[in-house]
Design an enzyme around this catalytic site. Sequence first.
Site, PDB file in Angstrom:
ATOM      1  N   SER A 111     -95.521  20.430  28.180  1.00 56.99           N
ATOM      2  CA  SER A 111     -94.315  19.792  28.706  1.00 56.99           C
ATOM      3  C   SER A 111     -94.616  18.373  29.173  1.00 56.99           C
ATOM      4  O   SER A 111     -95.087  17.547  28.385  1.00 56.99           O
ATOM      5  CB  SER A 111     -93.718  20.655  29.824  1.00 56.99           C
ATOM      6  OG  SER A 111     -92.437  20.196  30.195  1.00 56.99           O
ATOM      7  N   ASP A 150     -85.649  25.498  22.925  1.00 50.92           N
ATOM      8  CA  ASP A 150     -86.130  24.582  23.956  1.00 50.92           C
ATOM      9  C   ASP A 150     -85.375  23.271  23.836  1.00 50.92           C
ATOM     10  O   ASP A 150     -85.271  22.716  22.733  1.00 50.92           O
ATOM     11  CB  ASP A 150     -87.636  24.348  23.746  1.00 50.92           C
ATOM     12  CG  ASP A 150     -88.257  23.401  24.754  1.00 50.92           C
ATOM     13  OD1 ASP A 150     -87.563  22.943  25.676  1.00 50.92           O
ATOM     14  OD2 ASP A 150     -89.456  23.105  24.607  1.00 50.92           O
ATOM     15  N   HIS A 181     -88.776  27.026  26.513  1.00 50.23           N
ATOM     16  CA  HIS A 181     -89.664  26.051  27.131  1.00 50.23           C
ATOM     17  C   HIS A 181     -90.636  26.734  28.096  1.00 50.23           C
ATOM     18  O   HIS A 181     -90.292  27.708  28.753  1.00 50.23           O
ATOM     19  CB  HIS A 181     -88.842  25.003  27.880  1.00 50.23           C
ATOM     20  CG  HIS A 181     -89.634  23.828  28.334  1.00 50.23           C
ATOM     21  ND1 HIS A 181     -90.037  22.835  27.488  1.00 50.23           N
ATOM     22  CD2 HIS A 181     -90.137  23.501  29.552  1.00 50.23           C
ATOM     23  CE1 HIS A 181     -90.732  21.930  28.170  1.00 50.23           C
ATOM     24  NE2 HIS A 181     -90.820  22.328  29.419  1.00 50.23           N
TER      25      HIS A 181
END
Length: 317
Positions: A160, A255, A285
């Site tokens: 991320s 995501d 995610h």
Amino acid sequence: MTGQPIVQRPPEPDWPAMTTEELLSYRAAENRFRASAAARAITGEPDPDAVIEWWELALPGRDLPVRVYRPAAGDGVALPLVVHVHGGGFVGTAVQSDWVNSRLAARLPAVVVSVEHRLVAPDHPLPDAVDDGWDVLRHLVRDAGAWGVDPARAAVFGESCGGLISALAAIRAREAGLPLRAQVLVNPAVDATEALFDHPSVTEYAHTPTLSVPVLQLFRRLAVPPGTDARAVSPLHAGDLDGLAPALVVVPTHDPLADHGRRYAGRLEAAGTPVRLCEYAGAGHAFLSMPGLVPQAEAAAAEILGFLRTSFAVKQA
């Protein structure tokens, strides 16, 4: 007889209305949960064949914690180095990634160092976290002997926001002449410009349980203060992506940031940097930090392990 107190996860806040004080309070409570035994049902149990320790690095102008994973059975041989950066941006801790990092340490084997970077906040915009990732990598390679690692076999690995930090570290490594064998970018947030919301996946998956547009809006507001050139902290908008370490880009399909990863993989390929794009259908995610809930995490971890094992085995020209 009394057991350990159960750490409760804080309720989801009102993201758009969150004040700085509320952010800090929420962060502290959420990170306590992520580091607790109660969270292991979600984040997974560490590999028993790895040893995990907290260390503190003396970096220019600051001391920074790092979480270090080593194979329990060491033979004195210099091991590959993997510098990991956890996800979360304005929240998060290296502990949430114990499952995957301990597996890599035990099964590659390698020394994995996870950066407890300065979290994004009004007094710490995104460039601070980016500097933390790069400074840790540079420090460890420079002091490779003391860490028992082979400086010629180093890789970066981020999830991320950590994927953004790792991607920028790979770019800085090329510019500094620091050789990297690989970069692994998992559900990477590689666009911090206003255009980050224009990707189709952001619209399609705007309100998933693990990431939503209001969270992305808060992240961008904290990460990029007015007057900051967001392109400087956006790998997707970097001008030159050739000559970088070979990349594995891992994309969960459900995501908001799925198209960030896909488009960055496309830019790397167009620039001539070797890249492998792996998509995991139905995963959301941050899925790699939730092996207790998301079955695709096991396959993704195996893919990362295989990619790094091959990368470290290949002799440099």
